[in-house]
Design a protein around this motif. Sequence first.
Motif: not given
Length: 232
Positions: A123-150
């Motif tokens: 409906k919103y014309e978003l094309e999925p690129l990745f699911s659970e795309f891993p990202v992190a910030d070394e300064r914060q010492r934390m990471g997560t997976g983006v549910d979906m990058v479009c």
Amino acid sequence: KISKKEAKAKLREIRESLTALTPVRQHPSGRGYLLKKSPKQKFVKGLTKVLACAFYPDYEYIANQYQPANSSGLTSPNEGLRRGEIVHAQLQDYGNKTSTRKFQKMNPKLHDYTRNAIAWLLKYELEPLFSEFPVADERQRMGTGVDMVCADQEDNLVLVEWKNGLNNYIDRGSDAMQGPFDRRVDNSPLNQAFLQLCFTKMFFLASTGIEAKRCFVVNMNEWNQESVRRIG
């Protein structure tokens, strides 16, 4: 207007660029993340549990907390978690799919929530690129997976956080959010999702050097409707 072939080639180029940019991968245990370019691939904690401990330590996900058991749509307290795992796995396959035919073969029977999520993307014309795309910030010492990058129609990057179920109580908390928040901000699942997505957006920028154009929390519920909330 570009052809389908040109559009696919463009999306493939974006995918390859993002893959090359991110210096993060999930730890084999599934708990935490590894920074690929740091000495000995430094380990960083997963974001979800850190946020829970810091900002909403006393919140518990109880399926029938705000509604009678006979109207919850669930037959056991843990059924919502199992349903969420099924929908999450199907959306992960959809986001990482190499072709529509392969996705349909892997998932011959889609959950209604999955169908609604895909319909929302179309409906919103978003094309999925990745699911659970891993990202992190070394300064914060934390990471997560983006549910979906479009990617949107102008090739801007959009981050999506999926929330399944939580019928009647996604915006109802049991207490105020802890930390540097106004006491009027409660610890509802919706506010938890907003908080997580804010950090996710920062981590995405730290990992790729690209700022996401828009971020959405999309809740699929028992009434086959999506509740869309936007930040950024």
